[in-house]
Design a protein around this motif. Structure first.
Motif, PDB file in Angstrom:
ATOM      1  N   THR A 274     -12.428  17.605  12.254  1.00  0.00           N
ATOM      2  CA  THR A 274     -11.004  17.303  12.106  1.00  0.00           C
ATOM      3  C   THR A 274     -10.568  17.440  10.651  1.00  0.00           C
ATOM      4  N   ASP A 275      -9.434  18.074  10.442  1.00  0.00           N
ATOM      5  CA  ASP A 275      -8.884  18.232   9.092  1.00  0.00           C
ATOM      6  C   ASP A 275      -7.999  17.032   8.786  1.00  0.00           C
ATOM      7  N   ALA A 276      -8.494  16.130   7.942  1.00  0.00           N
ATOM      8  CA  ALA A 276      -7.743  14.915   7.608  1.00  0.00           C
ATOM      9  C   ALA A 276      -6.600  15.187   6.643  1.00  0.00           C
ATOM     10  N   CYS A 277      -6.495  16.423   6.162  1.00  0.00           N
ATOM     11  CA  CYS A 277      -5.421  16.791   5.228  1.00  0.00           C
ATOM     12  C   CYS A 277      -4.401  17.727   5.865  1.00  0.00           C
ATOM     13  N   ALA A 278      -4.525  17.976   7.155  1.00  0.00           N
ATOM     14  CA  ALA A 278      -3.631  18.910   7.832  1.00  0.00           C
ATOM     15  C   ALA A 278      -2.203  18.371   7.867  1.00  0.00           C
ATOM     16  N   ALA A 279      -1.252  19.285   7.832  1.00  0.00           N
ATOM     17  CA  ALA A 279       0.152  18.890   7.956  1.00  0.00           C
ATOM     18  C   ALA A 279       0.451  18.518   9.404  1.00  0.00           C
ATOM     19  N   GLY A 280       1.428  17.642   9.600  1.00  0.00           N
ATOM     20  CA  GLY A 280       1.818  17.252  10.942  1.00  0.00           C
ATOM     21  C   GLY A 280       0.889  16.216  11.533  1.00  0.00           C
ATOM     22  N   ASP A 281       0.891  16.138  12.869  1.00  0.00           N
ATOM     23  CA  ASP A 281       0.089  15.128  13.554  1.00  0.00           C
ATOM     24  C   ASP A 281      -1.393  15.475  13.476  1.00  0.00           C
ATOM     25  N   THR A 282      -2.199  14.509  13.132  1.00  0.00           N
ATOM     26  CA  THR A 282      -3.650  14.670  13.109  1.00  0.00           C
ATOM     27  C   THR A 282      -4.273  13.330  13.482  1.00  0.00           C
ATOM     28  N   PRO A 283      -5.383  13.315  14.223  1.00  0.00           N
ATOM     29  CA  PRO A 283      -5.960  12.041  14.677  1.00  0.00           C
ATOM     30  C   PRO A 283      -6.552  11.192  13.566  1.00  0.00           C
TER      31      PRO A 283
ATOM     32  N   LEU B  96      -7.422   4.497   5.882  1.00  0.00           N
ATOM     33  CA  LEU B  96      -7.759   5.497   6.898  1.00  0.00           C
ATOM     34  C   LEU B  96      -6.928   5.207   8.138  1.00  0.00           C
ATOM     35  N   VAL B  97      -6.187   6.202   8.592  1.00  0.00           N
ATOM     36  CA  VAL B  97      -5.330   6.043   9.773  1.00  0.00           C
ATOM     37  C   VAL B  97      -5.940   6.813  10.934  1.00  0.00           C
ATOM     38  N   ARG B  98      -6.231   6.100  12.003  1.00  0.00           N
ATOM     39  CA  ARG B  98      -6.743   6.711  13.232  1.00  0.00           C
ATOM     40  C   ARG B  98      -5.641   6.618  14.283  1.00  0.00           C
ATOM     41  N   THR B  99      -5.140   7.773  14.709  1.00  0.00           N
ATOM     42  CA  THR B  99      -4.065   7.819  15.699  1.00  0.00           C
ATOM     43  C   THR B  99      -4.650   8.173  17.062  1.00  0.00           C
TER      44      THR B  99
ATOM     45  N   PRO C  59       0.822  -1.212   0.000  1.00  0.00           N
ATOM     46  CA  PRO C  59       0.000   0.000   0.000  1.00  0.00           C
ATOM     47  C   PRO C  59       0.858   1.265   0.000  1.00  0.00           C
ATOM     48  N   ASP C  60       0.430   2.255  -0.752  1.00  0.00           N
ATOM     49  CA  ASP C  60       1.095   3.550  -0.828  1.00  0.00           C
ATOM     50  C   ASP C  60       0.717   4.355   0.415  1.00  0.00           C
ATOM     51  N   ARG C  61       1.702   4.782   1.195  1.00  0.00           N
ATOM     52  CA  ARG C  61       1.442   5.503   2.443  1.00  0.00           C
ATOM     53  C   ARG C  61       1.480   7.022   2.267  1.00  0.00           C
ATOM     54  N   THR C  62       1.396   7.496   1.051  1.00  0.00           N
ATOM     55  CA  THR C  62       1.351   8.941   0.802  1.00  0.00           C
ATOM     56  C   THR C  62      -0.013   9.491   1.232  1.00  0.00           C
ATOM     57  N   PRO C  63      -0.060  10.529   2.074  1.00  0.00           N
ATOM     58  CA  PRO C  63      -1.355  11.102   2.467  1.00  0.00           C
ATOM     59  C   PRO C  63      -2.072  11.715   1.262  1.00  0.00           C
ATOM     60  N   LEU C  64      -3.369  11.518   1.181  1.00  0.00           N
ATOM     61  CA  LEU C  64      -4.136  12.120   0.102  1.00  0.00           C
ATOM     62  C   LEU C  64      -4.221  13.635   0.311  1.00  0.00           C
TER      63      LEU C  64
ATOM     64  N   SER D  47      -3.986   7.782  21.644  1.00  0.00           N
ATOM     65  CA  SER D  47      -2.956   7.656  22.683  1.00  0.00           C
ATOM     66  C   SER D  47      -2.608   6.196  22.940  1.00  0.00           C
ATOM     67  N   ASP D  48      -3.510   5.275  22.568  1.00  0.00           N
ATOM     68  CA  ASP D  48      -3.261   3.843  22.742  1.00  0.00           C
ATOM     69  C   ASP D  48      -2.496   3.234  21.576  1.00  0.00           C
ATOM     70  N   GLY D  49      -2.377   4.000  20.492  1.00  0.00           N
ATOM     71  CA  GLY D  49      -1.690   3.498  19.309  1.00  0.00           C
ATOM     72  C   GLY D  49      -2.519   3.738  18.056  1.00  0.00           C
ATOM     73  N   PRO D  50      -1.941   3.496  16.880  1.00  0.00           N
ATOM     74  CA  PRO D  50      -2.649   3.730  15.617  1.00  0.00           C
ATOM     75  C   PRO D  50      -3.448   2.514  15.154  1.00  0.00           C
ATOM     76  N   ILE D  51      -4.501   2.786  14.404  1.00  0.00           N
ATOM     77  CA  ILE D  51      -5.264   1.751  13.711  1.00  0.00           C
ATOM     78  C   ILE D  51      -5.327   2.148  12.245  1.00  0.00           C
ATOM     79  N   HIS D  52      -5.030   1.205  11.360  1.00  0.00           N
ATOM     80  CA  HIS D  52      -5.117   1.426   9.920  1.00  0.00           C
ATOM     81  C   HIS D  52      -6.272   0.601   9.360  1.00  0.00           C
ATOM     82  N   LEU D  53      -7.133   1.240   8.615  1.00  0.00           N
ATOM     83  CA  LEU D  53      -8.301   0.581   8.058  1.00  0.00           C
ATOM     84  C   LEU D  53      -8.355   0.780   6.549  1.00  0.00           C
ATOM     85  N   ARG D  54      -8.469  -0.307   5.814  1.00  0.00           N
ATOM     86  CA  ARG D  54      -8.618  -0.257   4.361  1.00  0.00           C
ATOM     87  C   ARG D  54     -10.104  -0.124   4.029  1.00  0.00           C
TER      88      ARG D  54
END
Length: 213
Positions: A150-159, A31-34, A5-10, A36-43
């Motif tokens: 929430t801005d899913a396209c924001a630079a830096g850390d985003t949930p 879709l990456v959900r970050t 999978p390509d990990r480039t942010p849209l 405090s318990d850790g990240p979840i990646h969902l296709r």
């Protein structure tokens, strides 16, 4: 051989298009959900398009309210709503600012962070059911109204962020009526899913809720 999978942010430009272009193009994205318990990646494997004030099935059909205000904002933002007094569902806003179109994220496959998703979805009989339906998807990812806007396209850390993932070819995409939508909005074949994917939710026509006696 399965492609990595390509990990480039849209980018925001991806979402700044008509909703019926964006919706099927989200299939196979990650879709990456970050948290405090850790990240979840969902296709993403199933979505539904809602065309704002042109669409009787949309929350924005009758105009802007405190609940749906995010839908009228810039593309690439997250719209979260509460439904049936029990569940949260999440959407990605698309199209030009002010047009209020959005894509409901209906189902997906957890590809990273499965253990964390299992803790949130104890009733799931197997991992294919962890995010099989919009409320289950939001629950597995720990999404609630606090993430509305929430801005899913924001630079830096985003949930929440959407990665390019793995491209789904047109022959892999099916479409049909939206699930549970009544009236004039129920006729649109604006639900899109990856054909034969076991994480896609079953179709259900609209059924009026019965009042308790």
């Amino acid at each position: 051989m399965i492609a990595t999978p390509d990990r480039t942010p849209l980018p925001r430009e991806f979402f700044d298009r008509p909703v019926l272009e964006v919706a099927p193009d989200l299939l196979g994205r990650i879709l990456v959900r970050t948290t405090s318990d850790g990240p979840i990646h969902l296709r993403l494997t199933e979505v539904e398009a809602y065309d704002g004030q042109n669409d009787p099935g949309s929350h924005a059909y009758r105009g802007r309210t405190a609940r749906n205000g995010v839908m009228f904002g810039p593309p690439g933002h997250v719209y979260v709503y509460f439904t049936y007094g029990m569940w949260f569902c999440m959407n990605l806003v698309c199209g030009p600012e002010g047009e209020s179109s959005a894509v409901l994220l209906r189902a997906g496959e957890i590809v990273e962070g499965t253990e964390l998703a299992r803790k949130r979805r104890l009733s799931a009989r197997n991992d294919k059911e962890l995010a099989k339906g919009p409320a289950r998807l939001a629950t597995a990812l720990g999404v609630d109204r606090a993430l509305d806007g929430t801005d899913a396209c924001a630079a830096g850390d985003t949930p929440l962020r959407v990665l390019a993932g793995t491209l789904v070819t047109p022959d892999q995409v099916s479409n049909g009526p939206r699930t549970g939508v009544a009236g004039d909005g129920g006729v649109h074949p604006w639900r899109f899913w990856i054909a034969n994917d076991p994480t896609v939710s079953p179709y259900r026509a609209h059924a009026p809720r019965r009042r308790r006696s």
